[in-house]
Write a protein that holds these residues in place. Structure first.
Motif, PDB file in Angstrom:
ATOM      1  N   HIS A  26      -5.696 -16.884  12.312  1.00  0.00           N
ATOM      2  CA  HIS A  26      -5.336 -15.527  12.745  1.00  0.00           C
ATOM      3  C   HIS A  26      -5.861 -15.270  14.158  1.00  0.00           C
ATOM      4  CE1 HIS A  26      -4.537 -11.257  12.581  1.00  0.00           C
ATOM      5  NE2 HIS A  26      -5.793 -11.039  12.952  1.00  0.00           N
ATOM      6  N   LYS A  27      -7.110 -15.633  14.408  1.00  0.00           N
ATOM      7  CA  LYS A  27      -7.711 -15.430  15.729  1.00  0.00           C
ATOM      8  C   LYS A  27      -6.974 -16.249  16.784  1.00  0.00           C
ATOM      9  CE  LYS A  27     -12.164 -15.309  18.027  1.00  0.00           C
ATOM     10  NZ  LYS A  27     -13.602 -15.486  17.871  1.00  0.00           N
ATOM     11  N   GLN A  28      -6.627 -17.477  16.445  1.00  0.00           N
ATOM     12  CA  GLN A  28      -5.870 -18.331  17.351  1.00  0.00           C
ATOM     13  C   GLN A  28      -4.525 -17.687  17.692  1.00  0.00           C
ATOM     14  OE1 GLN A  28      -5.078 -22.289  15.768  1.00  0.00           O
ATOM     15  NE2 GLN A  28      -2.974 -22.116  16.493  1.00  0.00           N
ATOM     16  N   GLN A  29      -3.891 -17.104  16.704  1.00  0.00           N
ATOM     17  CA  GLN A  29      -2.583 -16.484  16.910  1.00  0.00           C
ATOM     18  C   GLN A  29      -2.690 -15.235  17.795  1.00  0.00           C
ATOM     19  OE1 GLN A  29      -0.041 -18.090  16.222  1.00  0.00           O
ATOM     20  NE2 GLN A  29       1.555 -16.611  16.561  1.00  0.00           N
ATOM     21  N   VAL A  34      -3.080 -20.775  24.082  1.00  0.00           N
ATOM     22  CA  VAL A  34      -3.364 -21.811  23.084  1.00  0.00           C
ATOM     23  C   VAL A  34      -3.917 -23.066  23.747  1.00  0.00           C
ATOM     24  CG1 VAL A  34      -1.687 -21.021  21.384  1.00  0.00           C
ATOM     25  CG2 VAL A  34      -0.980 -22.657  23.139  1.00  0.00           C
ATOM     26  N   GLU A  35      -4.280 -22.968  25.015  1.00  0.00           N
ATOM     27  CA  GLU A  35      -4.765 -24.131  25.752  1.00  0.00           C
ATOM     28  C   GLU A  35      -6.006 -24.760  25.119  1.00  0.00           C
ATOM     29  OE1 GLU A  35      -3.087 -25.674  28.152  1.00  0.00           O
ATOM     30  OE2 GLU A  35      -1.579 -24.179  27.702  1.00  0.00           O
ATOM     31  N   ALA A  36      -6.848 -23.964  24.516  1.00  0.00           N
ATOM     32  CA  ALA A  36      -8.083 -24.483  23.940  1.00  0.00           C
ATOM     33  C   ALA A  36      -7.864 -25.131  22.576  1.00  0.00           C
ATOM     34  CB  ALA A  36      -9.110 -23.364  23.816  1.00  0.00           C
ATOM     35  N   VAL A  37      -6.656 -25.013  22.040  1.00  0.00           N
ATOM     36  CA  VAL A  37      -6.355 -25.561  20.723  1.00  0.00           C
ATOM     37  C   VAL A  37      -5.878 -27.004  20.889  1.00  0.00           C
ATOM     38  CG1 VAL A  37      -4.951 -25.322  18.658  1.00  0.00           C
ATOM     39  CG2 VAL A  37      -5.751 -23.284  19.847  1.00  0.00           C
ATOM     40  N   SER A  38      -6.632 -27.935  20.353  1.00  0.00           N
ATOM     41  CA  SER A  38      -6.335 -29.349  20.505  1.00  0.00           C
ATOM     42  C   SER A  38      -5.375 -29.844  19.426  1.00  0.00           C
ATOM     43  CB  SER A  38      -7.631 -30.153  20.418  1.00  0.00           C
ATOM     44  OG  SER A  38      -7.351 -31.516  20.310  1.00  0.00           O
ATOM     45  N   THR A  39      -4.292 -30.478  19.866  1.00  0.00           N
ATOM     46  CA  THR A  39      -3.361 -31.096  18.928  1.00  0.00           C
ATOM     47  C   THR A  39      -4.069 -32.197  18.146  1.00  0.00           C
ATOM     48  OG1 THR A  39      -1.484 -30.598  20.345  1.00  0.00           O
ATOM     49  CG2 THR A  39      -1.179 -32.348  18.732  1.00  0.00           C
ATOM     50  N   TRP A  40      -4.988 -32.910  18.814  1.00  0.00           N
ATOM     51  CA  TRP A  40      -5.717 -33.984  18.140  1.00  0.00           C
ATOM     52  C   TRP A  40      -6.612 -33.458  17.032  1.00  0.00           C
ATOM     53  CZ3 TRP A  40      -3.972 -38.597  18.185  1.00  0.00           C
ATOM     54  CH2 TRP A  40      -3.208 -39.036  19.264  1.00  0.00           C
ATOM     55  N   THR A  77      -0.079 -25.185   9.151  1.00  0.00           N
ATOM     56  CA  THR A  77       0.224 -23.822   9.607  1.00  0.00           C
ATOM     57  C   THR A  77      -0.285 -23.597  11.022  1.00  0.00           C
ATOM     58  OG1 THR A  77       0.119 -22.987   7.344  1.00  0.00           O
ATOM     59  CG2 THR A  77      -0.091 -21.358   9.110  1.00  0.00           C
ATOM     60  N   GLY A  78      -1.518 -23.979  11.276  1.00  0.00           N
ATOM     61  CA  GLY A  78      -2.098 -23.821  12.615  1.00  0.00           C
ATOM     62  C   GLY A  78      -1.318 -24.588  13.663  1.00  0.00           C
ATOM     63  N   GLN A  79      -0.908 -25.803  13.334  1.00  0.00           N
ATOM     64  CA  GLN A  79      -0.158 -26.621  14.282  1.00  0.00           C
ATOM     65  C   GLN A  79       1.216 -26.012  14.559  1.00  0.00           C
ATOM     66  OE1 GLN A  79      -1.227 -28.949  16.130  1.00  0.00           O
ATOM     67  NE2 GLN A  79       0.683 -29.604  17.021  1.00  0.00           N
ATOM     68  N   VAL A  80       1.898 -25.576  13.527  1.00  0.00           N
ATOM     69  CA  VAL A  80       3.223 -24.948  13.704  1.00  0.00           C
ATOM     70  C   VAL A  80       3.102 -23.708  14.578  1.00  0.00           C
ATOM     71  CG1 VAL A  80       5.062 -23.703  12.482  1.00  0.00           C
ATOM     72  CG2 VAL A  80       4.246 -25.903  11.609  1.00  0.00           C
ATOM     73  N   LEU A  81       2.120 -22.869  14.309  1.00  0.00           N
ATOM     74  CA  LEU A  81       1.932 -21.659  15.113  1.00  0.00           C
ATOM     75  C   LEU A  81       1.598 -21.993  16.557  1.00  0.00           C
ATOM     76  CD1 LEU A  81      -0.033 -19.435  12.556  1.00  0.00           C
ATOM     77  CD2 LEU A  81       2.366 -19.219  13.250  1.00  0.00           C
ATOM     78  N   ALA A  82       0.764 -23.006  16.774  1.00  0.00           N
ATOM     79  CA  ALA A  82       0.393 -23.394  18.140  1.00  0.00           C
ATOM     80  C   ALA A  82       1.607 -23.936  18.899  1.00  0.00           C
ATOM     81  CB  ALA A  82      -0.723 -24.434  18.117  1.00  0.00           C
TER      82      ALA A  82
END
Length: 92
Positions: A26-29, A34-40, A77-82
Motif C-alpha cells: 500500500h505504501k509503495q503504491q 517506484v525507483e526505489a523498488v527493486s525488481t530483483w 501483487t507488488g510486482q504487478v503494481l510496480a
C-alpha cells in the motif's frame, strides 16, 4: 492435517507478516516514485517463496505452505503494481 496448539504461534506470525507486507505494498503504491523498488527483490522473493512452499509441503507444514503462498501472492501483487506504475510514469 492435524492442528497443534503450538501452530497458533505460526498462524499469528503469518497474520503479522502478511499485514506488514500488505502495508508495504500500500505504501509503495502511494509513493511518488517506484525507483526505489527493486525488481530483483521481487524475483528473489518469488523464487524463495516457491522453494519454501515446496519444502514446507514436503515436510508437512501447513502453516508454512499457507504463509509462503500468501507471501508469493504479495510479491506478485507488488510486482504487478510496480510495473503498472512504471508504465504510467513513462507515459507521462
Amino acid at each position: 492435517m492435524t492442528f497443534q496448539p503450538v501452530d497458533l504461534l505460526g498462524w499469528a506470525a503469518t497474520v503479522v507478516l502478511i499485514l506488514t507486507l500488505g502495508r508495504q505494498i500500500h505504501k509503495q503504491q502511494q509513493a511518488d516514485s517506484v525507483e526505489a523498488v527493486s525488481t530483483w527483490l521481487f524475483i528473489g522473493q518469488m523464487t524463495a517463496s516457491v522453494l519454501f512452499i515446496a519444502y514446507s509441503a514436503m515436510v508437512g507444514s501447513t502453516v508454512f505452505v499457507v504463509t509462503n503462498t500468501l507471501i508469493l501472492i504479495t510479491a506478485i501483487t507488488g510486482q504487478v503494481l510496480a510495473v503498472r506504475r512504471r508504465r504510467r510514469q513513462a507515459g507521462t
